[in-house]
Design a protein around this motif. Structure first.
Motif, PDB file in Angstrom:
ATOM      1  N   GLY A  58     117.974  38.753  39.402  1.00 36.43           N
ATOM      2  CA  GLY A  58     117.565  39.148  40.741  1.00 36.43           C
ATOM      3  C   GLY A  58     118.429  40.215  41.376  1.00 36.43           C
ATOM      4  N   GLN A  59     119.451  40.669  40.683  1.00 41.00           N
ATOM      5  CA  GLN A  59     120.315  41.716  41.235  1.00 41.00           C
ATOM      6  C   GLN A  59     119.601  43.061  41.124  1.00 41.00           C
ATOM      7  N   ALA A  60     119.440  43.756  42.242  1.00 35.30           N
ATOM      8  CA  ALA A  60     118.804  45.070  42.243  1.00 35.30           C
ATOM      9  C   ALA A  60     119.791  46.111  41.735  1.00 35.30           C
ATOM     10  N   LEU A  61     119.392  46.799  40.677  1.00 39.57           N
ATOM     11  CA  LEU A  61     120.231  47.820  40.062  1.00 39.57           C
ATOM     12  C   LEU A  61     119.673  49.196  40.362  1.00 39.57           C
ATOM     13  N   ASP A  62     120.537  50.172  40.561  1.00 40.26           N
ATOM     14  CA  ASP A  62     120.056  51.544  40.568  1.00 40.26           C
ATOM     15  C   ASP A  62     120.015  52.002  39.115  1.00 40.26           C
ATOM     16  N   SER A  63     119.526  53.210  38.869  1.00 43.83           N
ATOM     17  CA  SER A  63     119.384  53.641  37.477  1.00 43.83           C
ATOM     18  C   SER A  63     120.729  53.709  36.765  1.00 43.83           C
ATOM     19  N   ALA A  64     121.789  54.105  37.450  1.00 46.38           N
ATOM     20  CA  ALA A  64     123.115  54.186  36.823  1.00 46.38           C
ATOM     21  C   ALA A  64     123.605  52.803  36.388  1.00 46.38           C
ATOM     22  N   ALA A  65     123.436  51.792  37.228  1.00 45.53           N
ATOM     23  CA  ALA A  65     123.869  50.433  36.880  1.00 45.53           C
ATOM     24  C   ALA A  65     123.026  49.869  35.738  1.00 45.53           C
ATOM     25  N   PHE A  66     121.724  50.151  35.740  1.00 47.69           N
ATOM     26  CA  PHE A  66     120.864  49.698  34.653  1.00 47.69           C
ATOM     27  C   PHE A  66     121.294  50.332  33.332  1.00 47.69           C
ATOM     28  N   ILE A  67     121.517  51.637  33.354  1.00 47.86           N
ATOM     29  CA  ILE A  67     121.933  52.350  32.138  1.00 47.86           C
ATOM     30  C   ILE A  67     123.264  51.800  31.638  1.00 47.86           C
ATOM     31  N   ALA A  68     124.204  51.563  32.539  1.00 44.92           N
ATOM     32  CA  ALA A  68     125.505  51.005  32.145  1.00 44.92           C
ATOM     33  C   ALA A  68     125.341  49.620  31.521  1.00 44.92           C
ATOM     34  N   ALA A  69     124.406  48.831  32.028  1.00 50.89           N
ATOM     35  CA  ALA A  69     124.195  47.473  31.522  1.00 50.89           C
ATOM     36  C   ALA A  69     123.551  47.452  30.140  1.00 50.89           C
ATOM     37  N   VAL A  70     122.616  48.374  29.865  1.00 47.07           N
ATOM     38  CA  VAL A  70     121.893  48.322  28.593  1.00 47.07           C
ATOM     39  C   VAL A  70     122.500  49.185  27.493  1.00 47.07           C
ATOM     40  N   THR A  71     123.343  50.130  27.848  1.00 43.68           N
ATOM     41  CA  THR A  71     123.904  51.042  26.846  1.00 43.68           C
ATOM     42  C   THR A  71     124.645  50.327  25.718  1.00 43.68           C
ATOM     43  N   PRO A  72     125.532  49.360  25.996  1.00 43.10           N
ATOM     44  CA  PRO A  72     126.234  48.709  24.878  1.00 43.10           C
ATOM     45  C   PRO A  72     125.286  48.065  23.862  1.00 43.10           C
ATOM     46  N   LYS A  73     124.250  47.418  24.336  1.00 39.87           N
ATOM     47  CA  LYS A  73     123.301  46.752  23.433  1.00 39.87           C
ATOM     48  C   LYS A  73     122.469  47.779  22.662  1.00 39.87           C
ATOM     49  N   LEU A  74     121.961  48.801  23.372  1.00 43.57           N
ATOM     50  CA  LEU A  74     121.117  49.796  22.712  1.00 43.57           C
ATOM     51  C   LEU A  74     121.896  50.660  21.725  1.00 43.57           C
ATOM     52  N   SER A  75     123.204  50.800  21.927  1.00 44.64           N
ATOM     53  CA  SER A  75     123.997  51.614  21.006  1.00 44.64           C
ATOM     54  C   SER A  75     124.197  50.924  19.661  1.00 44.64           C
ATOM     55  N   THR A  76     124.030  49.602  19.619  1.00 41.25           N
ATOM     56  CA  THR A  76     124.248  48.872  18.374  1.00 41.25           C
ATOM     57  C   THR A  76     123.003  48.176  17.837  1.00 41.25           C
ATOM     58  N   GLN A  77     121.969  48.058  18.646  1.00 37.22           N
ATOM     59  CA  GLN A  77     120.762  47.337  18.230  1.00 37.22           C
ATOM     60  C   GLN A  77     119.532  48.200  18.444  1.00 37.22           C
ATOM     61  N   PRO A  78     118.685  48.353  17.414  1.00 36.35           N
ATOM     62  CA  PRO A  78     117.436  49.076  17.642  1.00 36.35           C
ATOM     63  C   PRO A  78     116.551  48.289  18.599  1.00 36.35           C
ATOM     64  N   CYS A  79     115.808  48.987  19.399  1.00 30.14           N
ATOM     65  CA  CYS A  79     114.884  48.324  20.320  1.00 30.14           C
ATOM     66  C   CYS A  79     113.700  49.246  20.557  1.00 30.14           C
ATOM     67  N   TYR A  80     112.553  48.776  20.169  1.00 33.84           N
ATOM     68  CA  TYR A  80     111.311  49.506  20.394  1.00 33.84           C
ATOM     69  C   TYR A  80     110.495  48.680  21.368  1.00 33.84           C
ATOM     70  N   GLU A  81     110.505  49.094  22.625  1.00 32.56           N
ATOM     71  CA  GLU A  81     109.750  48.378  23.647  1.00 32.56           C
ATOM     72  C   GLU A  81     108.413  49.090  23.784  1.00 32.56           C
ATOM     73  N   VAL A  82     107.344  48.352  23.574  1.00 34.03           N
ATOM     74  CA  VAL A  82     106.006  48.936  23.616  1.00 34.03           C
ATOM     75  C   VAL A  82     105.121  48.168  24.583  1.00 34.03           C
ATOM     76  N   GLU A  83     104.315  48.920  25.284  1.00 37.93           N
ATOM     77  CA  GLU A  83     103.350  48.307  26.194  1.00 37.93           C
ATOM     78  C   GLU A  83     102.172  47.809  25.370  1.00 37.93           C
ATOM     79  N   ILE A  84     101.780  46.563  25.619  1.00 36.32           N
ATOM     80  CA  ILE A  84     100.633  46.004  24.893  1.00 36.32           C
ATOM     81  C   ILE A  84      99.421  45.777  25.795  1.00 36.32           C
ATOM     82  N   ALA A  85      99.636  45.820  27.116  1.00 35.47           N
ATOM     83  CA  ALA A  85      98.529  45.656  28.061  1.00 35.47           C
ATOM     84  C   ALA A  85      98.988  46.137  29.428  1.00 35.47           C
ATOM     85  N   ARG A  86      98.022  46.498  30.253  1.00 35.23           N
ATOM     86  CA  ARG A  86      98.360  46.920  31.617  1.00 35.23           C
ATOM     87  C   ARG A  86      97.204  46.651  32.560  1.00 35.23           C
ATOM     88  N   ARG A  87      97.542  46.216  33.767  1.00 35.21           N
ATOM     89  CA  ARG A  87      96.596  46.090  34.879  1.00 35.21           C
ATOM     90  C   ARG A  87      97.148  46.963  35.998  1.00 35.21           C
TER      91      ARG A  87
END
Length: 157
Positions: A58-87
């Motif tokens: 529930g913590q609201a992140l700005d783009s810089a905080a989000f990038i800082a949070a996900v960078t360590p994981k994405l630098s070592t783990q592949p991640c392909y996030e794909v949209e499968i449906a949308r409304r």
């Protein structure tokens, strides 16, 4: 690195496609300049679950905080996030999309997580901007409803 192009923000479809494209790929760096360019200044990303040890649900992140949070994981783990449906629904310059996603370790691999992004968008200055992304992952006790497992008709003006 590529910076956002006008085609990334020309439509609701193109900006959502660009969002998924910027966070997806093999382990390593991402085009975070392109990602930042999709967001309205002061836009917020709000995970319903922690994205890192130091970020609570529930913590609201700005783009810089989000990038800082996900960078360590994405630098070592592949991640392909794909949209499968949308409304999507639209009224004038605002749009809201319930975007169901799967995250995989390879482009065609089995999903290791599924969830829903609630994405709010604003059309301003001749382009679309991401205002907020609020998301939650699927769990054993929180299954994705059928109504969010397929595309809805095109958004209306």
């Amino acid at each position: 690195m590529t910076v956002q192009t006008p085609t990334d923000t020309a439509s609701v479809d193109s900006i959502i496609d660009a969002l998924y494209d910027t966070v997806s790929g093999p382990a390593g760096s991402r085009d975070f300049d392109r990602l930042r360019a999709l967001f309205l200044p002061d836009a917020r990303l709000i995970p319903a679950e922690p994205v890192a040890d130091n970020h609570t649900a529930g913590q609201a992140l700005d783009s810089a905080a989000f990038i800082a949070a996900v960078t360590p994981k994405l630098s070592t783990q592949p991640c392909y996030e794909v949209e499968i449906a949308r409304r999507t629904e639209r009224f004038g310059p605002i749009a809201h999309a319930w975007s169901t996603y799967e995250s995989r370790e390879s482009a065609d691999g089995e999903p290791f997580v599924r969830g829903i992004n609630s994405i709010q968008l604003l059309h301003k200055d001749g382009r679309w901007w991401v205002v907020t992304i609020f998301w939650s992952k699927e769990t054993e006790h929180q299954q994705i409803p059928t109504r969010y497992s397929h595309r809805s008709p095109a958004a209306q003006n």
